[in-house]
Design an enzyme around this catalytic site. Sequence first.
Site: not given
Ligand code: SF4
Length: 369
Positions: A106, A119, A133
């Site tokens: 994306e 982005c 994340c």
């Molecule tokens: S795991 Fe960490 S380095 Fe990878 S996209 Fe997510 S925040 Fe960024």
Amino acid sequence: MIDLVFDAPVEKKKAPIHLSDLTVAQRKERAEELGLPAFRANQLAVHFFTHYNDDPESWSDIPKELRQPLADAFLPKLLTLVRSITCDGGKTRKDLWRLHDGVLVESVLMKYTDRTTVCISSQAGCGMKCPFCATGQAGLTRNLTAGEITAQVVMAAKACAAGELPGGETRLSNVVFMGMGEPLANYKPVMQSVRNLTSPQPNGLGIGARSVTVSTVGLVSGIDKLIDEDIPVTLAISLHTPDDELRDSLVPINSRWKVREVLQAADRYEAKTGRRYSIEYALIRDINDQAWRADLLGRLLKNKNAHVNLIPLNPTPGSKWTASRAEDERAFVEILEGYGVPVTVRDTRGREIDGACGQLAAAEVSSAK
Ligand code: SF4
């Protein structure tokens, strides 16, 4: 110990070669291999990078019988739009793309009063395993090619030029490598795509290197390679905490390169390029938003040519991580400013559209199951 993935799984079926995977010299060589004069490669670069046009039917400067063979050889379709979601009155648009092998990535296009930024993703998924994340939870699927990375930007530039964002026609001014993936873990394709973005037209998009931001969780070996490139992109370090104890779990690559080593590498980058670097810091309630951490960060960055970008965390569904309280965020800013460190709090564009990186792709995958 967490097993971080540096080497991406090999693509089952290779992405078709695209003009933007090749250097200018290689483009000419490829044209000659096809028995065509080198200037044909140049014509295609004009169509792609200046006019964002990959429709062979409309290439009136190229003989009809050559159009499709040239399109096949140089400008194969790399991205298919699955869907777009908009919010902020259309000023934020998130596009979900399907690649040739079905993999989803994306990009997010954001219109501000003074700039328009895209982005982009550099990998499908990510092997860095940051626990807060969404992309990190899914792991790394594969690296993107330079063509697949560049195409996200060209599609964004095309949307801007076509007036698809509110306010009509505009120019894409900034690119940030802050979508899915760790850019420096996919170094060569990322650098080829940076060259595509920053080379003057017709060989590239002609975006100033300063308007291109490459972010990293702190791959020091990659930062050192970047120092030698002589392309003064803006470097952003996703630090997220100034102490090794927490960072070892919050950003697992910290078990390889500690906070001090990462900041020293950023300082070397600043010394070589003269460019102020940015420290990205996702503020997470009761995890990394305490006053003492702001104080430690202020002491580490005092008198450095660095800027802190605080990011109110966008909670992922079902996650225990959430955004800081407003008063803690305010206190964090004030402490850093007390050390003379410039601070901004990033606006939370895209919140209503699964704003955290990877969430749209994750939602699509789970709805397809
Ligand atoms: S795991 Fe960490 S380095 Fe990878 S996209 Fe997510 S925040 Fe960024």
